[in-house]
Design a protein around this motif. Structure first.
Motif, PDB file in Angstrom:
ATOM      1  N   TRP A   1      29.209   5.197  70.438  1.00 32.50           N
ATOM      2  CA  TRP A   1      28.290   4.165  70.811  1.00 32.50           C
ATOM      3  C   TRP A   1      27.803   3.419  69.655  1.00 32.50           C
ATOM      4  CZ3 TRP A   1      23.252   3.148  68.986  1.00 32.50           C
ATOM      5  CH2 TRP A   1      22.618   2.246  70.097  1.00 32.50           C
ATOM      6  N   ASP A   2      27.787   3.854  68.621  1.00 29.23           N
ATOM      7  CA  ASP A   2      27.181   3.141  67.473  1.00 29.23           C
ATOM      8  C   ASP A   2      28.454   2.117  66.883  1.00 29.23           C
ATOM      9  OD1 ASP A   2      25.134   2.582  65.475  1.00 29.23           O
ATOM     10  OD2 ASP A   2      26.329   3.700  63.702  1.00 29.23           O
ATOM     11  N   GLU A   3      29.666   2.951  66.666  1.00 27.42           N
ATOM     12  CA  GLU A   3      30.820   1.941  66.452  1.00 27.42           C
ATOM     13  C   GLU A   3      31.317   0.967  67.082  1.00 27.42           C
ATOM     14  OE1 GLU A   3      33.832   4.894  65.913  1.00 27.42           O
ATOM     15  OE2 GLU A   3      33.173   5.961  64.263  1.00 27.42           O
ATOM     16  N   GLY A   4      30.816   1.208  68.407  1.00 26.16           N
ATOM     17  CA  GLY A   4      31.307  -0.184  69.555  1.00 26.16           C
ATOM     18  C   GLY A   4      30.129  -1.113  69.851  1.00 26.16           C
ATOM     19  N   GLN A   5      28.865  -0.990  69.015  1.00 27.51           N
ATOM     20  CA  GLN A   5      27.788  -1.580  69.322  1.00 27.51           C
ATOM     21  C   GLN A   5      28.165  -3.151  69.492  1.00 27.51           C
ATOM     22  OE1 GLN A   5      24.129  -1.327  69.181  1.00 27.51           O
ATOM     23  NE2 GLN A   5      23.731   0.273  67.520  1.00 27.51           N
ATOM     24  N   SER A   6      28.987  -3.875  68.756  1.00 21.28           N
ATOM     25  CA  SER A   6      29.423  -5.372  68.666  1.00 21.28           C
ATOM     26  C   SER A   6      30.145  -5.717  69.785  1.00 21.28           C
ATOM     27  CB  SER A   6      30.048  -5.771  67.425  1.00 21.28           C
ATOM     28  OG  SER A   6      31.270  -4.877  67.372  1.00 21.28           O
ATOM     29  N   GLU A   7      31.050  -4.897  70.317  1.00 26.42           N
ATOM     30  CA  GLU A   7      31.934  -5.281  71.629  1.00 26.42           C
ATOM     31  C   GLU A   7      31.324  -4.597  72.891  1.00 26.42           C
ATOM     32  OE1 GLU A   7      36.003  -4.682  70.742  1.00 26.42           O
ATOM     33  OE2 GLU A   7      35.248  -4.048  68.802  1.00 26.42           O
ATOM     34  N   LYS A   8      30.010  -3.817  72.621  1.00 27.32           N
ATOM     35  CA  LYS A   8      29.561  -3.264  73.877  1.00 27.32           C
ATOM     36  C   LYS A   8      30.647  -2.260  74.666  1.00 27.32           C
ATOM     37  CE  LYS A   8      26.088  -6.796  75.162  1.00 27.32           C
ATOM     38  NZ  LYS A   8      25.837  -7.569  76.428  1.00 27.32           N
ATOM     39  N   LEU A   9      31.066  -1.521  73.762  1.00 21.66           N
ATOM     40  CA  LEU A   9      32.089  -0.658  74.521  1.00 21.66           C
ATOM     41  C   LEU A   9      31.379   0.713  75.048  1.00 21.66           C
ATOM     42  CD1 LEU A   9      34.721  -0.339  71.310  1.00 21.66           C
ATOM     43  CD2 LEU A   9      34.842  -1.765  73.297  1.00 21.66           C
ATOM     44  N   THR A  10      32.140   1.008  76.246  1.00 21.09           N
ATOM     45  CA  THR A  10      31.561   1.915  77.229  1.00 21.09           C
ATOM     46  C   THR A  10      32.375   3.342  76.880  1.00 21.09           C
ATOM     47  OG1 THR A  10      32.720   1.417  79.016  1.00 21.09           O
ATOM     48  CG2 THR A  10      30.569   0.174  78.764  1.00 21.09           C
ATOM     49  N   GLN A  11      31.683   4.430  77.806  1.00 24.32           N
ATOM     50  CA  GLN A  11      32.109   5.490  77.644  1.00 24.32           C
ATOM     51  C   GLN A  11      32.014   6.407  78.966  1.00 24.32           C
ATOM     52  OE1 GLN A  11      31.267   7.862  73.908  1.00 24.32           O
ATOM     53  NE2 GLN A  11      30.046   6.346  73.487  1.00 24.32           N
ATOM     54  N   LEU A  12      32.439   7.406  79.526  1.00 27.13           N
ATOM     55  CA  LEU A  12      32.309   7.858  80.737  1.00 27.13           C
ATOM     56  C   LEU A  12      32.419   9.440  80.328  1.00 27.13           C
ATOM     57  CD1 LEU A  12      34.904   6.717  83.664  1.00 27.13           C
ATOM     58  CD2 LEU A  12      32.465   6.053  83.024  1.00 27.13           C
ATOM     59  N   VAL A  13      31.369  10.389  81.055  1.00 28.00           N
ATOM     60  CA  VAL A  13      31.222  11.738  80.686  1.00 28.00           C
ATOM     61  C   VAL A  13      31.374  12.346  82.174  1.00 28.00           C
ATOM     62  CG1 VAL A  13      29.805  13.647  79.891  1.00 28.00           C
ATOM     63  CG2 VAL A  13      29.541  11.208  78.767  1.00 28.00           C
ATOM     64  N   PHE A  14      32.157  13.262  82.048  1.00 29.98           N
ATOM     65  CA  PHE A  14      32.532  14.044  83.458  1.00 29.98           C
ATOM     66  C   PHE A  14      32.123  15.607  83.268  1.00 29.98           C
ATOM     67  CE2 PHE A  14      35.760  10.748  84.242  1.00 29.98           C
ATOM     68  CZ  PHE A  14      35.289  10.599  85.771  1.00 29.98           C
ATOM     69  N   CYS A  15      31.216  15.858  84.205  1.00 30.02           N
ATOM     70  CA  CYS A  15      30.583  17.218  84.101  1.00 30.02           C
ATOM     71  C   CYS A  15      30.378  17.653  85.883  1.00 30.02           C
ATOM     72  CB  CYS A  15      29.360  17.242  83.394  1.00 30.02           C
ATOM     73  SG  CYS A  15      28.730  19.033  83.455  1.00 30.02           S
ATOM     74  N   ASP A  16      31.163  18.743  86.105  1.00 31.25           N
ATOM     75  CA  ASP A  16      31.068  19.178  87.746  1.00 31.25           C
ATOM     76  C   ASP A  16      29.945  20.121  87.993  1.00 31.25           C
ATOM     77  OD1 ASP A  16      33.215  17.248  88.064  1.00 31.25           O
ATOM     78  OD2 ASP A  16      34.568  18.779  88.581  1.00 31.25           O
TER      79      ASP A  16
END
Length: 813
Positions: free
Chosen positions: A497-512
């Protein structure tokens, strides 16, 4: 029994304390009988191939019946799509798939996740209507994707006349009117949700006929089992199924609401497209096999309904009106292949006498019985699996008559490169103690000292999965270990999240597991209610996947989702940038949430495979995906990966993190999923399949596996090594026999034929030599020629005369 694919079971009759007689499996005698049965099977196989004449007859018959098909290849480059958006250009594989739908029969679009199946189906529908191949198509899609499907449809064909269902249309007072609109309207296509489609009934007459056919089939099966001296248990099971079918038939016949709603046949639909068709894989199958893990003999209503509608479409269109689409056609077991063939190739199976599962199974697979260690380490238990598959090239040729299979290596779609990271967390002392406690519980359950409603293998498996994720799910009072896999995941999420701040990079977290599902039913109560009988059946998988293993009401304070969000917010991540998919509980909210993820307003989205898998298109800025737990099926991992490794992702490289807690059920689950994926890859492959492969059974943990994981039993590893050695030796024996048979065939058939053939060549050459001696060739090589009646022996004169003659030729004659 061996010819009917049944294994031998030997029981002792004992009296319990109440004086009641009950049958108990005699493990020792069963093992000896199973070994003898395997010896009989092996001897029978050797005997069949020993006689050269019989061997040649069988090989010829098999090749004529099964090895005489060359799957057709389709080329769609010539198709001109009238009315299509000129800004969109379809890829070559999409054009070929459309040609398959238009010119072939029923089709399965088994393309990699993200290969553009939506546009293929839309274009095939509109082009089919333009060519007069169909008049009105119905698109059956997941409920939450109806609006997304409609917008994609109109993006490709802006002038299309569409009818799209909403939830209100299928409320009781609106349903009849809506079905009448479908029947009377001249629509290019009707887009409808899976559950809404199920509520459109087929006519009572057709239902009656189909039920009656099933009852007849089961009646024949009962007679056959009785005649062959089958087990009373098998007969009782079949009789129970027959009774339930008869009850359904009676209810249907006594129903007063005959003409209450428009039936499926009256809709005027002559082509049916089904998206995410793997949702219909639990179709009832009747088999004489007994106690075989992985065979679903339970009847899922939606699958039976789909099967009945497919049979109607086949009658109406001559096997040309059904198109299934899924990125994961086989998500758990090879038996799902048979189910797909029943939907799409029913008449072809009938032609090959393979409509009955046992006929199909005897041609392409076999059951194997393995003896497994019991949890206490002193006893054993037998377990039969439908595990080995052979004749795969012929099975695949048959399957490819309907299946249009395209894998990532064939498509060359511009997707980002995926880098996989396996993150291992060490178990805490508390987790080690709990794992040991699970082992003791498994021993109690197996020895029958505890009531299945109090504790059973389903509850133990469920607790094992929770424990592998985080010890606080079991007991919220336990400490939050800094090196747990949840905390390792939080560290990675924050760093990215910190490294991608400038480009607003996103992430998904999967947990069932441990999902924030308010008011969910008590999973432990459901597990207890299910009882121990479900541990090797389909109920376990359905429960784990569909309920998403929510926390029990006793522990509402802790969920992994909330824990991750709080930790990220405390480190400085804005709260509005971390969201759960569960908050978007309507189609409109989901659409808004996905738009926010695509634009980078929401940068961390948490969800389960069920809610955030198929149909979630938020790939634009995705740079990382985190698998906090392992799902039961390889298809689910594939769907998760398909969210990020997808066309339209702006990143060249993406990262997929998979988290495992060592010494818990995690490592076992990943190993099982990987092994299953190995045989699924044999089917979903662009290459020729191998002659045989192993299938792996349901993922419910067996007692032996729990014991091995919990106690680290060295005997289990030793047994696995021995199994590998035995398999290698069997392979060498089979290879040796095959070479022997080939030499025999050569000696008895091929060599004599070749000798006769060569003798014929010799006789021919001798005759040629006599002819040549009678007509010797001149030294200069020119034997003379006659031009216009003049016999010329000189080469140059003959050439000049020939040229003069050519000059005088005027016409064609």
């Amino acid at each position: 029994d061996s010819l009917n694919l049944r294994d031998i079971r030997i029981y002792d009759t004992i009296e319990d304390a109440d004086g009641k007689e009950r049958r108990v499996l005699n493990s020792k005698e069963t093992t000896l009988a199973a070994q003898k049965q395997q010896a009989v099977r092996d001897a029978f196989r050797d005997w069949i191939w020993r006689d050269p004449e019989r061997r040649q007859t069988l090989v010829r018959q098999y090749n004529e019946e099964m090895n005489s098909t060359r799957p057709r290849e389709y080329d769609g480059r010539h198709i001109i799509f009238s009315g299509m958006n000129p800004e969109i250009t379809l890829r070559e594989h999409q054009l070929n798939a459309i040609a398959h739908v238009l010119y072939g029969g029923n089709t399965l679009l088994a393309h990699e996740v993200g290969a553009g199946k939506t546009f293929e189906m839309v274009a095939a529908c509109m082009e089919g209507k333009r060519q007069g191949l169909c008049q009105k198509s119905i698109f059956v899609v997941p409920n939450h994707l109806t609006e997304q499907w409609a917008s994609e449809f109109l993006r490709l064909y802006p002038s299309a006349n569409l009818l799209v269902t909403t939830k209100k249309d299928f409320e009781t007072h609106n349903r009849k009117k809506f079905c009448a609109r479908i029947a009377t309207g001249d629509y290019d296509a009707v887009v409808i949700g899976h559950s809404q489609f199920e509520r459109i009934p087929i006519s009572p007459e057709r239902q009656e006929r189909l039920l009656q056919e099933q009852i007849w089939e089961i009646t024949d099966g009962i007679a056959e089992v009785e005649e062959s001296g089958g087990e009373r248990f098998t007969i009782k099971q079949l009789e129970r199924t027959k009774k339930s079918l008869e009850a359904r038939l009676e209810k249907l016949l006594s129903s007063d609401r005959k003409d209450d709603v428009v039936t499926f046949e009256q809709l005027g639909v002559d082509r049916m497209f089904v998206d995410e068709s793997h949702n219909y894989k639990n179709l009832f199958l009747y088999t004489k096999m007994r106690n075989v893990a992985g065979l679903a003999t339970t009847d899922a209503q939606k699958s039976s309904d789909m099967f009945a509608k497919c049979r109607y479409m086949d009658e109406l269109t001559g096997n040309r009106g059904i198109i299934f689409a899924t990125g994961t056609p086989i998500s758990n077991s090879m038996t799902e292949l048979y189910t797909i063939q029943r939907y799409l190739q029913y008449d072809r199976l009938k032609e090959l006498d393979m409509t009955h599962f046992d006929c199909w199974a005897s041609r392409f697979g076999e059951t194997t019985t393995a003896i497994e260690l019991a949890p206490e380490g002193t006893g054993y238990r037998a377990r039969t699996r439908f595990a080995k598959f052979f004749n795969l090239p012929e099975l695949m040729n048959l399957f490819r008559e309907v299946a249009d299979i395209k894998t990532a290596d064939q498509l060359d779609i511009p997707v980002p490169e995926a880098v996989f990271h396996n993150v291992a967390a060490h178990p805490t002392e508390h987790q080690k103690e709990m794992v040991q406690a699970l082992s003791e519980r498994a021993s109690l359950v197996h020895s029958g000292k505890i009531d299945p409603t109090e504790d059973n293998m389903l509850k133990i498996t469920s607790d094992g999965r929770k424990l592998g994720l985080d010890q606080r799910i079991i007991n919220p009072m336990l400490p939050d270990e800094p090196q747990s896999k949840v905390n390792l995941c939080v560290d990675n999420i924050y760093r990215i999240w910190d490294e991608g701040q400038s480009e607003k990079l996103t992430q998904l977290v999967f947990c069932d597991i441990s999902t924030p599902k308010a008011g969910a039913a008590n999973a432990q109560a459901q597990a207890a209610k299910a009882g121990d009988k479900t541990i090797n059946g389909l109920e376990l998988r359905a429960l784990e996947n569909m309920t998403e293993a929510p926390d029990t009401p006793d522990e509402p304070a802790f969920t992994v989702y909330e824990d991750i969000r709080q930790k990220l917010v405390s480190r400085g991540v804005p709260a509005e940038q971390v969201t759960f998919i569960h908050n978007a509980n309507t189609d409109v909210r989901k659409k808004e949430l996905f738009a926010k993820v695509r634009s980078g307003q929401v940068r961390v989205l948490l969800g389960s495979t069920f809610k955030m898998g198929a149909g979630t298109n938020v790939q634009d800025r995705l740079v990382a995906l985190h698998d906090l737990d392992c799902p039961w099926r390889p298809g689910d991992l594939e769907q998760r990966k398909g969210r990020i490794v997808r066309q339209g992702n702006g990143n060249e490289r993406v990262h997929i993190f998979r988290y495992v807690t060592e010494g818990t059920f995690d490592s076992y689950l990943y190993q099982t999923v990987e092994t299953k994926q190995r045989f699924i890859s044999q089917i979903m492959s662009s290459k020729s399949p191998v002659r045989s492969c192993e299938d792996i059974d349901e993922t419910a943990l067996s007692y032996a596996e729990i014991k091995a994981l919990c106690a680290g039993n060295p005997l289990i590893k030793e047994r696995m090594d021995l199994d590998i050695d035995v398999s290698r030796l069997r392979l060498m024996k089979a290879d040796h026999q095959s070479k022997q048979f080939r030499l025999e065939d050569n000696l008895l058939k091929h060599f004599p034929e070749q000798i006769e053939q060569n003798k014929g060549y010799i006789r021919g050459f001798q005759a040629d030599m006599v002819t040549l001696a009678a007509h010797p060739h001149p030294k200069d090589g020119f034997i003379g020629m006659t031009v216009r009646g003049d016999a010329l022996t000189d080469k140059e004169n003959a050439g000049a005369a020939l040229l003069d003659a050519c000059k005088e030729v005027k016409g064609r004659d």
